[in-house]
Design a protein around this motif. Structure first.
Motif, PDB file in Angstrom:
ATOM      1  N   PRO A 169       7.607  -9.269 -27.787  1.00 36.12           N
ATOM      2  CA  PRO A 169       8.880  -9.146 -27.048  1.00 36.12           C
ATOM      3  C   PRO A 169       8.864  -9.964 -25.764  1.00 36.12           C
ATOM      4  CG  PRO A 169       8.125  -6.994 -27.814  1.00 36.12           C
ATOM      5  CD  PRO A 169       7.003  -7.955 -28.091  1.00 36.12           C
ATOM      6  N   GLU A 170       9.955 -10.662 -25.514  1.00 34.17           N
ATOM      7  CA  GLU A 170      10.103 -11.469 -24.309  1.00 34.17           C
ATOM      8  C   GLU A 170      11.418 -11.118 -23.621  1.00 34.17           C
ATOM      9  OE1 GLU A 170       7.934 -13.193 -22.933  1.00 34.17           O
ATOM     10  OE2 GLU A 170       6.774 -14.460 -24.285  1.00 34.17           O
ATOM     11  N   HIS A 171      11.418 -11.200 -22.291  1.00 32.79           N
ATOM     12  CA  HIS A 171      12.612 -10.919 -21.493  1.00 32.79           C
ATOM     13  C   HIS A 171      13.136 -12.231 -20.900  1.00 32.79           C
ATOM     14  CE1 HIS A 171      12.242  -6.420 -21.334  1.00 32.79           C
ATOM     15  NE2 HIS A 171      11.022  -6.754 -21.727  1.00 32.79           N
ATOM     16  N   PHE A 172      14.456 -12.365 -20.869  1.00 30.97           N
ATOM     17  CA  PHE A 172      15.095 -13.545 -20.299  1.00 30.97           C
ATOM     18  C   PHE A 172      16.151 -13.111 -19.286  1.00 30.97           C
ATOM     19  CE2 PHE A 172      13.351 -14.973 -24.291  1.00 30.97           C
ATOM     20  CZ  PHE A 172      12.912 -16.259 -24.036  1.00 30.97           C
ATOM     21  N   ILE A 173      16.245 -13.862 -18.191  1.00 34.40           N
ATOM     22  CA  ILE A 173      17.190 -13.592 -17.112  1.00 34.40           C
ATOM     23  C   ILE A 173      18.211 -14.730 -17.075  1.00 34.40           C
ATOM     24  CG2 ILE A 173      17.475 -13.190 -14.646  1.00 34.40           C
ATOM     25  CD1 ILE A 173      15.878 -11.033 -16.036  1.00 34.40           C
ATOM     26  N   LYS A 174      19.483 -14.385 -16.933  1.00 39.73           N
ATOM     27  CA  LYS A 174      20.530 -15.403 -16.912  1.00 39.73           C
ATOM     28  C   LYS A 174      20.514 -16.155 -15.582  1.00 39.73           C
ATOM     29  CE  LYS A 174      25.244 -16.252 -18.387  1.00 39.73           C
ATOM     30  NZ  LYS A 174      26.459 -15.668 -19.003  1.00 39.73           N
ATOM     31  N   VAL A 175      20.651 -17.486 -15.672  1.00 41.98           N
ATOM     32  CA  VAL A 175      20.751 -18.329 -14.480  1.00 41.98           C
ATOM     33  C   VAL A 175      22.240 -18.453 -14.180  1.00 41.98           C
ATOM     34  CG1 VAL A 175      20.180 -20.538 -13.436  1.00 41.98           C
ATOM     35  CG2 VAL A 175      18.664 -19.562 -15.165  1.00 41.98           C
ATOM     36  N   PHE A 230      22.739 -20.844 -19.269  1.00 39.61           N
ATOM     37  CA  PHE A 230      21.287 -21.010 -19.132  1.00 39.61           C
ATOM     38  C   PHE A 230      20.615 -19.661 -18.899  1.00 39.61           C
ATOM     39  CE2 PHE A 230      22.937 -25.182 -17.885  1.00 39.61           C
ATOM     40  CZ  PHE A 230      22.102 -26.024 -18.594  1.00 39.61           C
ATOM     41  N   TRP A 231      19.453 -19.500 -19.531  1.00 37.12           N
ATOM     42  CA  TRP A 231      18.609 -18.317 -19.343  1.00 37.12           C
ATOM     43  C   TRP A 231      17.174 -18.784 -19.119  1.00 37.12           C
ATOM     44  CZ3 TRP A 231      20.390 -13.088 -20.082  1.00 37.12           C
ATOM     45  CH2 TRP A 231      21.743 -12.999 -20.435  1.00 37.12           C
ATOM     46  N   ARG A 232      16.465 -18.095 -18.241  1.00 35.92           N
ATOM     47  CA  ARG A 232      15.063 -18.434 -17.981  1.00 35.92           C
ATOM     48  C   ARG A 232      14.162 -17.289 -18.415  1.00 35.92           C
ATOM     49  NH1 ARG A 232      12.831 -15.840 -13.712  1.00 35.92           N
ATOM     50  NH2 ARG A 232      14.183 -14.920 -12.136  1.00 35.92           N
ATOM     51  N   LEU A 233      12.969 -17.648 -18.823  1.00 33.03           N
ATOM     52  CA  LEU A 233      11.979 -16.661 -19.250  1.00 33.03           C
ATOM     53  C   LEU A 233      11.551 -15.823 -18.054  1.00 33.03           C
ATOM     54  CD1 LEU A 233      10.148 -15.664 -21.605  1.00 33.03           C
ATOM     55  CD2 LEU A 233       8.477 -17.364 -20.862  1.00 33.03           C
ATOM     56  N   CYS A 234      11.554 -14.506 -18.244  1.00 35.60           N
ATOM     57  CA  CYS A 234      11.137 -13.595 -17.180  1.00 35.60           C
ATOM     58  C   CYS A 234       9.615 -13.584 -17.087  1.00 35.60           C
ATOM     59  CB  CYS A 234      11.669 -12.198 -17.462  1.00 35.60           C
ATOM     60  SG  CYS A 234      11.476 -11.058 -16.091  1.00 35.60           S
ATOM     61  N   GLY A 235       9.107 -13.416 -15.887  1.00 38.72           N
ATOM     62  CA  GLY A 235       7.680 -13.548 -15.633  1.00 38.72           C
ATOM     63  C   GLY A 235       6.792 -12.648 -16.457  1.00 38.72           C
ATOM     64  N   ARG A 236       5.754 -13.225 -17.032  1.00 37.35           N
ATOM     65  CA  ARG A 236       4.703 -12.472 -17.700  1.00 37.35           C
ATOM     66  C   ARG A 236       3.387 -13.212 -17.492  1.00 37.35           C
ATOM     67  NH1 ARG A 236       4.945 -12.382 -24.105  1.00 37.35           N
ATOM     68  NH2 ARG A 236       2.812 -11.708 -23.717  1.00 37.35           N
ATOM     69  N   ALA A 237       2.285 -12.534 -17.733  1.00 38.27           N
ATOM     70  CA  ALA A 237       0.969 -13.084 -17.389  1.00 38.27           C
ATOM     71  C   ALA A 237       0.644 -14.356 -18.162  1.00 38.27           C
ATOM     72  CB  ALA A 237      -0.114 -12.024 -17.624  1.00 38.27           C
ATOM     73  N   ASN A 238       0.758 -14.299 -19.494  1.00 36.14           N
ATOM     74  CA  ASN A 238       0.401 -15.443 -20.324  1.00 36.14           C
ATOM     75  C   ASN A 238       1.494 -15.673 -21.377  1.00 36.14           C
ATOM     76  OD1 ASN A 238      -2.354 -16.021 -19.278  1.00 36.14           O
ATOM     77  ND2 ASN A 238      -2.756 -13.948 -20.031  1.00 36.14           N
ATOM     78  N   PRO A 239       2.543 -16.408 -21.025  1.00 37.70           N
ATOM     79  CA  PRO A 239       3.597 -16.663 -22.006  1.00 37.70           C
ATOM     80  C   PRO A 239       3.067 -17.450 -23.192  1.00 37.70           C
ATOM     81  CG  PRO A 239       4.286 -17.273 -19.776  1.00 37.70           C
ATOM     82  CD  PRO A 239       2.823 -17.018 -19.723  1.00 37.70           C
ATOM     83  N   LYS A 247       9.686 -24.589  -9.526  1.00 40.94           N
ATOM     84  CA  LYS A 247       9.691 -25.109 -10.880  1.00 40.94           C
ATOM     85  C   LYS A 247      10.099 -23.991 -11.839  1.00 40.94           C
ATOM     86  CE  LYS A 247       5.991 -28.521 -10.127  1.00 40.94           C
ATOM     87  NZ  LYS A 247       4.642 -28.947 -10.549  1.00 40.94           N
ATOM     88  N   VAL A 248      10.937 -24.331 -12.814  1.00 43.68           N
ATOM     89  CA  VAL A 248      11.375 -23.334 -13.791  1.00 43.68           C
ATOM     90  C   VAL A 248      10.181 -22.769 -14.542  1.00 43.68           C
ATOM     91  CG1 VAL A 248      12.739 -22.991 -15.894  1.00 43.68           C
ATOM     92  CG2 VAL A 248      13.659 -24.374 -14.024  1.00 43.68           C
ATOM     93  N   GLU A 249       9.222 -23.615 -14.830  1.00 42.34           N
ATOM     94  CA  GLU A 249       8.028 -23.172 -15.554  1.00 42.34           C
ATOM     95  C   GLU A 249       7.256 -22.113 -14.766  1.00 42.34           C
ATOM     96  OE1 GLU A 249       4.230 -25.154 -17.941  1.00 42.34           O
ATOM     97  OE2 GLU A 249       5.455 -26.366 -16.590  1.00 42.34           O
ATOM     98  N   ASP A 250       7.210 -22.241 -13.436  1.00 39.42           N
ATOM     99  CA  ASP A 250       6.500 -21.262 -12.612  1.00 39.42           C
ATOM    100  C   ASP A 250       7.210 -19.913 -12.596  1.00 39.42           C
ATOM    101  OD1 ASP A 250       4.598 -23.123 -12.043  1.00 39.42           O
ATOM    102  OD2 ASP A 250       5.365 -23.624 -10.050  1.00 39.42           O
ATOM    103  N   LEU A 251       8.535 -19.921 -12.781  1.00 41.10           N
ATOM    104  CA  LEU A 251       9.294 -18.673 -12.766  1.00 41.10           C
ATOM    105  C   LEU A 251       8.992 -17.803 -13.981  1.00 41.10           C
ATOM    106  CD1 LEU A 251      12.742 -20.079 -11.599  1.00 41.10           C
ATOM    107  CD2 LEU A 251      11.183 -18.675 -10.256  1.00 41.10           C
ATOM    108  N   SER A 252       8.430 -18.410 -15.041  1.00 43.94           N
ATOM    109  CA  SER A 252       8.103 -17.649 -16.244  1.00 43.94           C
ATOM    110  C   SER A 252       6.760 -16.931 -16.130  1.00 43.94           C
ATOM    111  CB  SER A 252       8.079 -18.572 -17.474  1.00 43.94           C
ATOM    112  OG  SER A 252       7.059 -19.554 -17.352  1.00 43.94           O
ATOM    113  N   LEU A 253       6.069 -17.101 -15.008  1.00 40.79           N
ATOM    114  CA  LEU A 253       4.767 -16.461 -14.806  1.00 40.79           C
ATOM    115  C   LEU A 253       4.934 -15.220 -13.945  1.00 40.79           C
ATOM    116  CD1 LEU A 253       2.692 -19.681 -13.985  1.00 40.79           C
ATOM    117  CD2 LEU A 253       2.910 -18.545 -16.196  1.00 40.79           C
TER     118      LEU A 253
END
Length: 400
Positions: free
Chosen positions: A247-253, A86-95, A294-300
């Motif tokens: 470009p998007e960054h992802f972090i491994k869970v 699993f990988w999660r989207l790394c935080g950014r302002a407006n995915p 929430k996983v969705e909040d971690l992407s912000l």
């Protein structure tokens, strides 16, 4: 009587070498010219090494259409193996809408497939998988990656390069920035590299055109003040117009499953008050507390409050006080885990004395390994179920 390695038949020598690590094989090849030649046996050594490590997970004969060296395949698969999980989207302002908060990578027949993991609202705790990123090897040995913006591409179907520019598939580069961090960015040079690899019969004409273009550019720079800046701005606008993916960054869970010492840790799914299913990530912090987001909040990129937080992860065990029993019994389950939670015995309890909104509450751990949480401000309880794997595959997936 002991035999020297050189006295053993060559087939046995190759069999022995296939049990060594790649580093050991390379070191052994440096001992003599004969052994160096022996270690170059691609099919009898490197094929066996690849098959032993990945043969049960993928069909190694199909990678690169079966036309690449197995030594090259070993290096490629070893690098791609780190993606599995699993990988999660790394935080950014407006995915972007096409940027998934959670991606699951798994082995395919001749590729690695990354799928969006999406929550659905059918009261069954199932999730939906849609293709997001496909990584493979070309017949020439190049790693090729394609992004599926719409999630409609069938992962088992090969990519048709002639239709690629008109489809939702986007050529990308997957850059490893350490073992737990990747960056996915569009590869605008993919078609140029593809044409170059195939060769062009008009190579001399292209070279002469480049020379003329360079001469014109130098002349224009001398005769037109600010011409270079205008051309750069024009090229940048044209490039931005062609971009389909930022470009998007992802972090491994890494800790996506609970353990005996950390029973709440990992990825979970459950329904909130609006009966919408959410994906949650629970982690144990450095000071001994437990944080759920929430996983969705971690992407912000902006700071978001956790769903719950408790400063102490030590569970209170039964028997519980009458007051605590009444707090649990009076709860209304938003969406029960059918036949799993309400028939199980309570195993432990945590107090949530959190300064975050919504304040004080409880975490209830059940004997079957699941748990629920609720707050004293209302009468609801949210039961969570693990986002689990079965034989390396994502469990509880809604059939397409």
């Amino acid at each position: 009587m002991a035999l020297a390695l050189c006295d053993i038949p060559e087939d046995l020598q190759l069999r022995i070498l296939s049990f060594l690590s790649p580093t050991e094989i390379c070191s052994f090849a440096c001992t003599s010219k004969r052994f160096a030649s022996l270690c170059r046996e691609d099919r009898k050594i490197w094929h066996v090494v690849c098959d032993r490590r990945w043969g049960k997970k993928t069909q190694i004969q199909k990678w690169g259409n079966g036309r690449i060296a197995y030594k090259l395949l070993y290096r490629t698969l070893k690098r791609l193996e780190n993606l599995i999980g699993f990988w999660r989207l790394c935080g950014r302002a407006n995915p972007a809408d096409s940027s998934p908060p959670l991606v699951f990578f798994e082995w395919g027949s001749s590729f690695v497939l990354g799928s969006r993991v999406l929550a659905i609202n059918d009261d069954t705790y199932r999730v939906r998988k849609t293709p997001f990123l496909v990584l493979g090897i070309s017949s020439e040995g190049r790693t090729e990656s394609f992004l599926d913006l719409d999630g409609n591409h069938r992962s088992g179907v090969s990519v048709d390069l002639s239709d690629l520019e008109r489809s939702s598939l986007v050529p990308v580069d997957v850059n490893f920035m350490g073992n737990g961090h990747i960056m996915v960015e569009e590869n605008p040079c993919f078609f140029r590299e593809e044409q170059k690899s195939k060769g062009s019969s008009s190579g001399d004409d292209d070279e002469s055109e480049d020379v003329v273009s360079e001469m014109y550019t130098q002349l224009a720079n001398r005769t037109s003040p600010g011409g270079d800046r205008r051309r750069k701005r024009k090229k940048e606008k044209e490039r931005q117009a062609r971009i389909k993916w930022e470009p998007e960054h992802f972090i491994k869970v890494s800790d996506f499953s609970p353990t005996l010492a950390k029973p709440l840790q990992g990825l979970w799914k459950g329904f909130c008050e609006g009966r919408n299913m959410e994906l949650y990530l629970v982690k144990y912090d450095e000071v001994g507390g437990v944080v759920c987001k929430k996983v969705e909040d971690l992407s912000l990129s902006r700071q978001t409050s956790p769903v719950f937080w408790t400063p102490n992860h030590a569970f209170i065990r039964s028997p519980f006080s009458v007051e605590e029993e009444m707090i649990l019994d009076s709860r209304i389950r938003i969406v029960p885990l059918h036949g799993e939670v309400h028939e199980q015995v309570l195993s432990g309890m945590l107090y949530m004395n959190s300064s975050y909104d919504p304040g004080e509450g409880r975490v209830w751990l059940y004997e079957n390994g699941t748990f629920g949480f609720g707050f004293l401000r209302d009468q609801f309880i949210t039961d969570l179920k693990r986002v689990a794997l079965e034989d390396g595959c994502l469990a509880d997936v809604l059939d397409a």
